[in-house]
Design an enzyme around this catalytic site. Sequence first.
Site, PDB file in Angstrom:
ATOM      1  N   GLU A  20       0.818  -1.218   0.000  1.00  0.00           N
ATOM      2  CA  GLU A  20       0.000   0.000   0.000  1.00  0.00           C
ATOM      3  C   GLU A  20       0.848   1.263   0.000  1.00  0.00           C
ATOM      4  O   GLU A  20       1.600   1.500   0.952  1.00  0.00           O
ATOM      5  CB  GLU A  20      -0.905   0.010   1.234  1.00  0.00           C
ATOM      6  CG  GLU A  20      -1.776   1.256   1.328  1.00  0.00           C
ATOM      7  CD  GLU A  20      -2.598   1.313   2.601  1.00  0.00           C
ATOM      8  OE1 GLU A  20      -3.569   2.092   2.636  1.00  0.00           O
ATOM      9  OE2 GLU A  20      -2.277   0.586   3.568  1.00  0.00           O
ATOM     10  N   GLU A  46     -11.990   3.006   4.948  1.00  0.00           N
ATOM     11  CA  GLU A  46     -10.934   3.255   5.925  1.00  0.00           C
ATOM     12  C   GLU A  46     -10.784   4.760   6.101  1.00  0.00           C
ATOM     13  O   GLU A  46      -9.852   5.375   5.589  1.00  0.00           O
ATOM     14  CB  GLU A  46      -9.609   2.613   5.502  1.00  0.00           C
ATOM     15  CG  GLU A  46      -8.606   2.586   6.656  1.00  0.00           C
ATOM     16  CD  GLU A  46      -7.207   2.173   6.235  1.00  0.00           C
ATOM     17  OE1 GLU A  46      -6.562   1.455   6.992  1.00  0.00           O
ATOM     18  OE2 GLU A  46      -6.777   2.597   5.143  1.00  0.00           O
TER      19      GLU A  46
END
Length: 261
Positions: free
Chosen positions: A139, A237
């Site tokens: 990520e 998120e």
Amino acid sequence: MLTDLPLLERPAAAAQAGFDAVEFWWPFDSPVPGDREVDAFLRSVAEAGVRLTGLNFYAGNMAAGERGVLSSPSRSAGFRSSLDTAAGIARLTGCRGFNALYGLPEEGVSATARAGCAVENLAAAADAVAGLGGTVLIEPLSGLPGYPVRTAADGLAVVGQVRAAGRENAALLADFYHLAVNGEDIPSLITAHAAAFGHIQLADAPGRGAPGTGSLPLAEWTNAAVAAGYSGLISLEYKGTSTEAFTWLAQYRDAAPEQQP
């Protein structure tokens, strides 16, 4: 998300909001938690009636600002020691997505040494979950000066290095918030790579709030990703407390067509 609640109450809160799947950062203080800690975590997920679909590998002290340890030679032993726990959780829950945060540069260690350490640890992580159908996710992050993986190109380069080491179960985690804040051309990224994304996460910008609190066209981007071949989960998120985290969903649910049996 839901950080106003104790960690073990969050799966139930997600279930109450209508979700049937959750994901977590590493939910323990140490790389090798005790059996009671692991059992309590697993019980909280099972009793909530949700699936655990995503889990961060051990990433150091996230509350103190650490964002991964796998590129730090001095922390490799701790990272490797956590892999059995991650694999055990996967075995018991069916979790298949595992986010491996690269980590901030370790002082006194060259970029070449950090990169080599990262690939070795990522290969070990990939081996730990490969037999369970797990994918190691890389990520790009924003807001961290000096963090080595900031763009999709950075993340894809790491994925390529892991695959060159003989492990195919590695993929990019496309967090549209982080990528957009870092200046990524999201539509072009989707067109070129969405079919190979390992996972998608959403938050709006500025502010990292819920969809609709900023200016990012998140619905447009997620629809485009699916149209371009992405078939995985899309998770939320963002920063939101238990009382307000999901209020934005009501208008979408009210407008959605009824599902046919």
